[in-house]
Design an enzyme around this catalytic site. Structure first.
Site, PDB file in Angstrom:
ATOM      1  N   THR A  28      40.068  46.363  47.211  1.00 26.38           N
ATOM      2  CA  THR A  28      39.774  46.011  48.600  1.00 26.38           C
ATOM      3  C   THR A  28      38.605  46.874  49.052  1.00 26.38           C
ATOM      4  O   THR A  28      38.741  48.100  49.168  1.00 26.38           O
ATOM      5  CB  THR A  28      41.000  46.291  49.511  1.00 26.38           C
ATOM      6  N   LYS A  65      40.468  38.638  53.304  1.00 26.62           N
ATOM      7  CA  LYS A  65      41.431  39.762  53.252  1.00 26.62           C
ATOM      8  C   LYS A  65      41.356  40.578  54.545  1.00 26.62           C
ATOM      9  O   LYS A  65      42.377  40.932  55.140  1.00 26.62           O
ATOM     10  CB  LYS A  65      41.093  40.625  52.025  1.00 26.62           C
ATOM     11  N   LYS A  87      43.111  52.033  56.144  1.00 27.96           N
ATOM     12  CA  LYS A  87      41.906  51.733  55.348  1.00 27.96           C
ATOM     13  C   LYS A  87      41.413  50.308  55.620  1.00 27.96           C
ATOM     14  O   LYS A  87      40.232  50.088  55.886  1.00 27.96           O
ATOM     15  CB  LYS A  87      42.224  51.893  53.852  1.00 27.96           C
TER      16      LYS A  87
HETATM   17  P1  NAD Z   1      45.359  53.820  43.220  1.00 31.00           P
HETATM   18  O1  NAD Z   1      44.680  54.972  43.860  1.00 31.00           O
HETATM   19  O2  NAD Z   1      46.773  53.927  42.795  1.00 31.00           O
HETATM   20  O3  NAD Z   1      44.507  53.337  41.935  1.00 31.00           O
HETATM   21  C1  NAD Z   1      43.111  53.407  41.840  1.00 31.00           C
HETATM   22  C2  NAD Z   1      42.789  54.011  40.483  1.00 31.00           C
HETATM   23  O4  NAD Z   1      41.363  54.012  40.286  1.00 31.00           O
HETATM   24  C3  NAD Z   1      43.237  55.469  40.358  1.00 31.00           C
HETATM   25  O5  NAD Z   1      44.144  55.585  39.266  1.00 31.00           O
HETATM   26  C4  NAD Z   1      41.934  56.233  40.130  1.00 31.00           C
HETATM   27  O6  NAD Z   1      42.088  57.350  39.245  1.00 31.00           O
HETATM   28  C5  NAD Z   1      41.067  55.172  39.512  1.00 31.00           C
HETATM   29  N1  NAD Z   1      39.619  55.416  39.560  1.00 31.00           N
HETATM   30  C6  NAD Z   1      38.853  55.859  40.588  1.00 31.00           C
HETATM   31  N2  NAD Z   1      37.553  55.906  40.221  1.00 31.00           N
HETATM   32  C7  NAD Z   1      37.484  55.462  38.941  1.00 31.00           C
HETATM   33  C8  NAD Z   1      36.420  55.246  38.002  1.00 31.00           C
HETATM   34  N3  NAD Z   1      35.136  55.486  38.325  1.00 31.00           N
HETATM   35  N4  NAD Z   1      36.724  54.788  36.776  1.00 31.00           N
HETATM   36  C9  NAD Z   1      38.017  54.521  36.440  1.00 31.00           C
HETATM   37  N5  NAD Z   1      39.062  54.690  37.280  1.00 31.00           N
HETATM   38  C10 NAD Z   1      38.801  55.160  38.510  1.00 31.00           C
HETATM   39  O7  NAD Z   1      45.187  52.590  44.247  1.00 31.00           O
HETATM   40  P2  NAD Z   1      45.970  51.194  44.225  1.00 31.00           P
HETATM   41  O8  NAD Z   1      47.120  51.267  45.162  1.00 31.00           O
HETATM   42  O9  NAD Z   1      46.172  50.765  42.821  1.00 31.00           O
HETATM   43  O10 NAD Z   1      44.888  50.254  44.930  1.00 31.00           O
HETATM   44  C11 NAD Z   1      43.743  49.802  44.249  1.00 31.00           C
HETATM   45  C12 NAD Z   1      42.981  48.862  45.186  1.00 31.00           C
HETATM   46  O11 NAD Z   1      43.832  47.771  45.558  1.00 31.00           O
HETATM   47  C13 NAD Z   1      42.537  49.536  46.490  1.00 31.00           C
HETATM   48  O12 NAD Z   1      41.254  49.052  46.828  1.00 31.00           O
HETATM   49  C14 NAD Z   1      43.603  49.101  47.481  1.00 31.00           C
HETATM   50  O13 NAD Z   1      43.111  49.065  48.821  1.00 31.00           O
HETATM   51  C15 NAD Z   1      43.933  47.699  46.974  1.00 31.00           C
HETATM   52  N6  NAD Z   1      45.273  47.200  47.307  1.00 31.00           N
HETATM   53  C16 NAD Z   1      46.352  48.020  47.182  1.00 31.00           C
HETATM   54  C17 NAD Z   1      47.619  47.530  47.514  1.00 31.00           C
HETATM   55  C18 NAD Z   1      48.843  48.407  47.384  1.00 31.00           C
HETATM   56  O14 NAD Z   1      49.898  48.023  47.909  1.00 31.00           O
HETATM   57  N7  NAD Z   1      48.771  49.545  46.697  1.00 31.00           N
HETATM   58  C19 NAD Z   1      47.771  46.215  47.983  1.00 31.00           C
HETATM   59  C20 NAD Z   1      46.647  45.390  48.059  1.00 31.00           C
HETATM   60  C21 NAD Z   1      45.402  45.891  47.726  1.00 31.00           C
END
Ligand code: NAD
Length: 305
Positions: free
Chosen positions: A100, A175, A250
């Site tokens: 997102t 979204k 966010k």
């Molecule tokens: P998260 O922080 O658990 O996962 C993100 C991952 O990206 C982390 O493990 C981090 O180490 C990794 N990362 C960061 N920079 C990196 C790079 N350069 N190379 C490789 N890995 C890297 O977050 P999440 O909850 O999995 O969410 C991910 C996305 O999905 C976000 O944009 C969030 O807004 C969106 N989202 C989350 C949810 C939810 O319920 N968690 C729901 C819908 C959308």
């Protein structure tokens, strides 16, 4: 033969999404900057790489699931002399950007993908970690009809509703608009329950009326902010998320960015962003966003007699 997939960002969402692709028979090579996330993915059958570029080498499809736009750009471009995903992927690879991020960032990411001879969609999701694990996410996609059609079989492994919203950035636009409705509606429902309590109504009575009347909405009938009427809502488990306050803050921040860039005046959307930003900063970051009702209740003192 199955297309090979590079999966970058194996966190709360990316981890189970990648695992579902493995379970469906796709060869998936993953990378995350956090070793624990890599180890968990490896245990689920993902082949792990030492960098994003290594994961993307020779992949047909490159999926990113990262925290914010700047992480996507960093992964796409690489840094410190290390090539990024765009340079490593083979020409014509399909980039599916599922994080997102801001609508403008999504459009920029599309331009980068096309400029380097690849194809791509923005394809953010809703449905949370539960949906990621169950493979029942909703994908909102932006990009060409041809790329959307090509992505279908892969998105269908991870989701149950896949919607083509329009051209580049349209997925993120959908979204951000949806989540602005959600933030505002949860505050409205919570204010109504607190007012009902003060007026001597039971929560169940208000629910029974509003759930079948014009106040009906998801914030009331699925994610009800008071315990009782909807047994599966986070209010029944001490507001354990669900959808955490930090993520709502966010997403509303991204909505305000979009409001500013378009000149749209959305008084409630802007106010919801302020309310959730404060909620997240003052202890609500890890609490379900419906916990906002407790803030409203705490602020609602009886008038002086
Ligand atoms: P998260 O922080 O658990 O996962 C993100 C991952 O990206 C982390 O493990 C981090 O180490 C990794 N990362 C960061 N920079 C990196 C790079 N350069 N190379 C490789 N890995 C890297 O977050 P999440 O909850 O999995 O969410 C991910 C996305 O999905 C976000 O944009 C969030 O807004 C969106 N989202 C989350 C949810 C939810 O319920 N968690 C729901 C819908 C959308």
């Amino acid at each position: 033969m199955s297309r090979t997939i590079a999966f970058i960002g194996l966190g709360h969402m990316g981890g189970p999404m990648a695992a579902n692709l493995v379970a469906a028979g796709y060869p998936v090579t993953g990378f995350d900057v956090v070793p624990e996330a890599l180890a968990a993915a490896e245990a689920a059958g993902v082949k792990v790489a030492a960098s994003g570029a290594e994961a993307a080498q020779g992949a047909d499809v490159v999926i990113t699931m990262l925290p914010a736009g700047r992480h996507v750009f960093a992964a796409y471009q690489g840094g410190d002399g290390v090539g990024g995903l765009l340079a490593a992927a083979k020409p014509g690879a399909l980039f599916l950007e599922c994080s997102t991020i801001a609508v403008e960032d999504a459009r920029k990411a599309h331009e980068m993908v096309l400029a380097t001879g690849h194809r791509g969609l923005d394809a953010p999701v809703s449905g949370g970690v539960v949906g990621a694990e169950a493979g029942t996410l909703t994908f909102m996609a932006g990009g060409s009809a041809a790329d959307f059609a090509d992505a279908g079989e892969i998105l269908e492994v991870m989701g149950k509703r896949i919607v083509h919203c329009g051209g580049p950035g349209a997925g993120q636009a959908a979204k951000v608009c949806n989540n602005m409705i959600l933030g505002v509606s949860m505050i409205a429902v919570s204010e109504a329950f607190v007012l009902g309590e003060k007026l001597g109504l039971t929560n169940q009575a208000l629910f029974d009326v509003a759930a079948n009347a014009s106040g009906q909405c998801w914030s009331l009938t699925t994610n009800c902010p008071v315990p009782g009427p909807v047994p599966t809502s986070p209010a029944n488990r001490d507001y354990k998320p669900g959808f955490a306050g930090a993520l709502m803050a966010k997403d509303l921040g991204l909505a305000v960015e979009a409001l500013n860039s378009t000149g749209v005046v959305a008084e409630l959307g802007s106010r919801a962003e302020e309310i959730y930003r404060r909620f997240a900063a003052e202890g609500g970051a890890g609490v379900d966003f419906s916990g906002i009702i407790n803030t409203i209740r705490a602020a609602s003192t009886a008038p002086e007699q």
